[in-house]
Write a protein that holds these residues in place. Structure first.
Motif, PDB file in Angstrom:
ATOM      1  N   ILE A   1       0.848  -1.177   0.000  1.00  0.00           N
ATOM      2  CA  ILE A   1       0.000   0.000   0.000  1.00  0.00           C
ATOM      3  C   ILE A   1       0.885   1.228   0.000  1.00  0.00           C
ATOM      4  O   ILE A   1       1.794   1.355   0.803  1.00  0.00           O
ATOM      5  CB  ILE A   1      -0.908  -0.012   1.243  1.00  0.00           C
ATOM      6  N   LYS A   2       0.568   2.149  -0.910  1.00  0.00           N
ATOM      7  CA  LYS A   2       1.341   3.369  -0.983  1.00  0.00           C
ATOM      8  C   LYS A   2       0.417   4.545  -0.696  1.00  0.00           C
ATOM      9  O   LYS A   2      -0.713   4.603  -1.170  1.00  0.00           O
ATOM     10  CB  LYS A   2       1.978   3.522  -2.356  1.00  0.00           C
ATOM     11  N   MET A   3       0.890   5.507   0.055  1.00  0.00           N
ATOM     12  CA  MET A   3       0.099   6.660   0.460  1.00  0.00           C
ATOM     13  C   MET A   3      -0.277   7.527  -0.744  1.00  0.00           C
ATOM     14  O   MET A   3      -1.356   8.088  -0.782  1.00  0.00           O
ATOM     15  CB  MET A   3       0.856   7.499   1.492  1.00  0.00           C
ATOM     16  N   LYS A   4       0.589   7.626  -1.736  1.00  0.00           N
ATOM     17  CA  LYS A   4       0.276   8.431  -2.903  1.00  0.00           C
ATOM     18  C   LYS A   4      -0.929   7.882  -3.642  1.00  0.00           C
ATOM     19  O   LYS A   4      -1.810   8.627  -4.071  1.00  0.00           O
ATOM     20  CB  LYS A   4       1.473   8.504  -3.849  1.00  0.00           C
ATOM     21  N   LYS A   5      -0.980   6.573  -3.781  1.00  0.00           N
ATOM     22  CA  LYS A   5      -2.096   5.950  -4.484  1.00  0.00           C
ATOM     23  C   LYS A   5      -3.396   6.148  -3.716  1.00  0.00           C
ATOM     24  O   LYS A   5      -4.446   6.411  -4.303  1.00  0.00           O
ATOM     25  CB  LYS A   5      -1.824   4.468  -4.722  1.00  0.00           C
ATOM     26  N   ILE A   6      -3.343   6.024  -2.411  1.00  0.00           N
ATOM     27  CA  ILE A   6      -4.540   6.236  -1.589  1.00  0.00           C
ATOM     28  C   ILE A   6      -4.997   7.687  -1.707  1.00  0.00           C
ATOM     29  O   ILE A   6      -6.186   7.974  -1.837  1.00  0.00           O
ATOM     30  CB  ILE A   6      -4.273   5.853  -0.113  1.00  0.00           C
ATOM     31  N   ALA A   7      -4.058   8.607  -1.680  1.00  0.00           N
ATOM     32  CA  ALA A   7      -4.388  10.019  -1.784  1.00  0.00           C
ATOM     33  C   ALA A   7      -5.029  10.317  -3.141  1.00  0.00           C
ATOM     34  O   ALA A   7      -6.034  11.032  -3.220  1.00  0.00           O
ATOM     35  CB  ALA A   7      -3.148  10.879  -1.571  1.00  0.00           C
ATOM     36  N   PHE A   8      -4.464   9.770  -4.231  1.00  0.00           N
ATOM     37  CA  PHE A   8      -5.046   9.973  -5.555  1.00  0.00           C
ATOM     38  C   PHE A   8      -6.442   9.350  -5.652  1.00  0.00           C
ATOM     39  O   PHE A   8      -7.354   9.924  -6.249  1.00  0.00           O
ATOM     40  CB  PHE A   8      -4.137   9.408  -6.650  1.00  0.00           C
ATOM     41  N   LEU A   9      -6.601   8.180  -5.078  1.00  0.00           N
ATOM     42  CA  LEU A   9      -7.903   7.520  -5.091  1.00  0.00           C
ATOM     43  C   LEU A   9      -8.941   8.352  -4.338  1.00  0.00           C
ATOM     44  O   LEU A   9     -10.052   8.578  -4.824  1.00  0.00           O
ATOM     45  CB  LEU A   9      -7.796   6.115  -4.481  1.00  0.00           C
ATOM     46  N   ALA A  10      -8.581   8.838  -3.161  1.00  0.00           N
ATOM     47  CA  ALA A  10      -9.495   9.662  -2.372  1.00  0.00           C
ATOM     48  C   ALA A  10      -9.831  10.959  -3.103  1.00  0.00           C
ATOM     49  O   ALA A  10     -10.991  11.394  -3.141  1.00  0.00           O
ATOM     50  CB  ALA A  10      -8.884   9.966  -0.999  1.00  0.00           C
ATOM     51  N   LEU A  11      -8.831  11.588  -3.707  1.00  0.00           N
ATOM     52  CA  LEU A  11      -9.046  12.814  -4.456  1.00  0.00           C
ATOM     53  C   LEU A  11      -9.986  12.561  -5.638  1.00  0.00           C
ATOM     54  O   LEU A  11     -10.888  13.351  -5.925  1.00  0.00           O
ATOM     55  CB  LEU A  11      -7.716  13.387  -4.937  1.00  0.00           C
ATOM     56  N   GLY A  12      -9.793  11.443  -6.315  1.00  0.00           N
ATOM     57  CA  GLY A  12     -10.663  11.090  -7.445  1.00  0.00           C
ATOM     58  C   GLY A  12     -12.110  10.892  -7.013  1.00  0.00           C
ATOM     59  O   GLY A  12     -13.038  11.352  -7.679  1.00  0.00           O
ATOM     60  N   VAL A  13     -12.312  10.227  -5.882  1.00  0.00           N
ATOM     61  CA  VAL A  13     -13.673  10.006  -5.370  1.00  0.00           C
ATOM     62  C   VAL A  13     -14.324  11.342  -5.017  1.00  0.00           C
ATOM     63  O   VAL A  13     -15.484  11.596  -5.346  1.00  0.00           O
ATOM     64  CB  VAL A  13     -13.647   9.051  -4.150  1.00  0.00           C
ATOM     65  N   ILE A  14     -13.564  12.218  -4.376  1.00  0.00           N
ATOM     66  CA  ILE A  14     -14.099  13.529  -3.984  1.00  0.00           C
ATOM     67  C   ILE A  14     -14.458  14.358  -5.213  1.00  0.00           C
ATOM     68  O   ILE A  14     -15.518  14.968  -5.278  1.00  0.00           O
ATOM     69  CB  ILE A  14     -13.094  14.274  -3.073  1.00  0.00           C
ATOM     70  N   LEU A  15     -13.579  14.370  -6.212  1.00  0.00           N
ATOM     71  CA  LEU A  15     -13.851  15.121  -7.435  1.00  0.00           C
ATOM     72  C   LEU A  15     -15.065  14.560  -8.168  1.00  0.00           C
ATOM     73  O   LEU A  15     -15.908  15.310  -8.666  1.00  0.00           O
ATOM     74  CB  LEU A  15     -12.639  15.128  -8.356  1.00  0.00           C
ATOM     75  N   PHE A  16     -15.158  13.243  -8.244  1.00  0.00           N
ATOM     76  CA  PHE A  16     -16.300  12.627  -8.908  1.00  0.00           C
ATOM     77  C   PHE A  16     -17.599  12.974  -8.200  1.00  0.00           C
ATOM     78  O   PHE A  16     -18.590  13.326  -8.832  1.00  0.00           O
ATOM     79  CB  PHE A  16     -16.111  11.103  -8.965  1.00  0.00           C
ATOM     80  N   ALA A  17     -17.590  12.901  -6.891  1.00  0.00           N
ATOM     81  CA  ALA A  17     -18.791  13.235  -6.121  1.00  0.00           C
ATOM     82  C   ALA A  17     -19.141  14.712  -6.288  1.00  0.00           C
ATOM     83  O   ALA A  17     -20.320  15.075  -6.419  1.00  0.00           O
ATOM     84  CB  ALA A  17     -18.584  12.899  -4.650  1.00  0.00           C
ATOM     85  N   GLY A  18     -18.132  15.566  -6.307  1.00  0.00           N
ATOM     86  CA  GLY A  18     -18.380  17.002  -6.477  1.00  0.00           C
ATOM     87  C   GLY A  18     -18.961  17.321  -7.841  1.00  0.00           C
ATOM     88  O   GLY A  18     -19.887  18.122  -7.970  1.00  0.00           O
ATOM     89  N   CYS A  19     -18.448  16.691  -8.886  1.00  0.00           N
ATOM     90  CA  CYS A  19     -18.979  16.927 -10.233  1.00  0.00           C
ATOM     91  C   CYS A  19     -20.406  16.410 -10.346  1.00  0.00           C
ATOM     92  O   CYS A  19     -21.256  17.036 -10.966  1.00  0.00           O
ATOM     93  CB  CYS A  19     -18.107  16.232 -11.277  1.00  0.00           C
ATOM     94  N   ASN A  20     -20.660  15.273  -9.745  1.00  0.00           N
ATOM     95  CA  ASN A  20     -21.999  14.695  -9.788  1.00  0.00           C
ATOM     96  C   ASN A  20     -22.992  15.609  -9.078  1.00  0.00           C
ATOM     97  O   ASN A  20     -24.090  15.830  -9.563  1.00  0.00           O
ATOM     98  CB  ASN A  20     -21.972  13.298  -9.157  1.00  0.00           C
ATOM     99  N   ASN A  21     -22.609  16.165  -7.918  1.00  0.00           N
ATOM    100  CA  ASN A  21     -23.497  17.077  -7.195  1.00  0.00           C
ATOM    101  C   ASN A  21     -23.748  18.346  -8.000  1.00  0.00           C
ATOM    102  O   ASN A  21     -24.852  18.873  -8.008  1.00  0.00           O
ATOM    103  CB  ASN A  21     -22.920  17.444  -5.820  1.00  0.00           C
ATOM    104  N   ALA A  22     -22.734  18.857  -8.687  1.00  0.00           N
ATOM    105  CA  ALA A  22     -22.902  20.067  -9.496  1.00  0.00           C
ATOM    106  C   ALA A  22     -23.886  19.801 -10.636  1.00  0.00           C
ATOM    107  O   ALA A  22     -24.740  20.629 -10.939  1.00  0.00           O
ATOM    108  CB  ALA A  22     -21.564  20.530 -10.042  1.00  0.00           C
TER     109      ALA A  22
END
Length: 185
Positions: free
Chosen positions: A35-56
């Protein structure tokens, strides 16, 4: 701590990892990826961005739906006639008042004299102008035209075959009483 341990194993046993850092198990054991922290951070950022775009997108579609509903919903009273009177609110144009009126509130009600039992009573109305020199007659027909009666004598108004006696509140058509109203005393 797990990353540190995985790195120690990686450096000690390089032959058990492929070039991407995936641990290759010996003797048909499962594959494990550290497990790498960078990958987790990118995954979390992607989920947040996807959720934000969907809400918009949902809020924009909700705004469009609200604006369409407002456009499609008629105002109270509904359609307007050629004079701007609200037909659904019972308004009609009056020539003697030069405005939209509700004849049942402004005018004098005249009920038909000859009514058969069980038939609906459909009233006529008369509306006077401000100086009472003219009366406008609203007859219960589909024509929606009004008749302007001119004052001829003391509280009597007439035009063609129509004559209205304001004292008796009687409407004569061809000399016979066809509508009668309540006399205000």
């Amino acid at each position: 701590m797990a990353i540190f341990t995985a790195r120690l194993i990686f450096f000690k046993q390089r032959d058990r990892f492929d070039k991407y850092g995936i641990f290759i198990a010996l003797q048909n054991k499962t594959y494990k990826k550290p497990i790498k922290m960078k990958k987790i951070a990118f995954l979390a950022l992607g989920v947040i961005l996807f959720a934000g775009c969907n809400n918009a997108q949902q809020s924009k579609s909700a705004e469009k739906t609200d604006s369409l509903a407002k456009e499609e919903t008629p105002s109270i009273g509904g359609d307007k006639d050629e004079h701007g009177c609200l037909v659904g609110a019972g308004q009609t144009w009056s020539e003697v008042k030069q405005g939209c009126i509700q004849v049942f509130n402004v005018g004098t009600r005249l009920n038909p004299v000859d009514v058969k039992e069980g038939d609906a009573i459909i009233s006529a109305f008369v509306v006077a102008n401000d100086d009472k020199s003219k009366m406008e007659l609203f007859l219960p027909d589909d024509n929606k035209t009004t008749i302007i009666l001119d004052k001829t004598e003391n509280n009597t108004y007439q035009k063609d075959t129509y004559k209205y006696d304001a004292d008796k509140s009687d409407l004569y058509v061809n000399g016979a009483v066809k509508y009668k109203g309540e006399v205000k005393k």
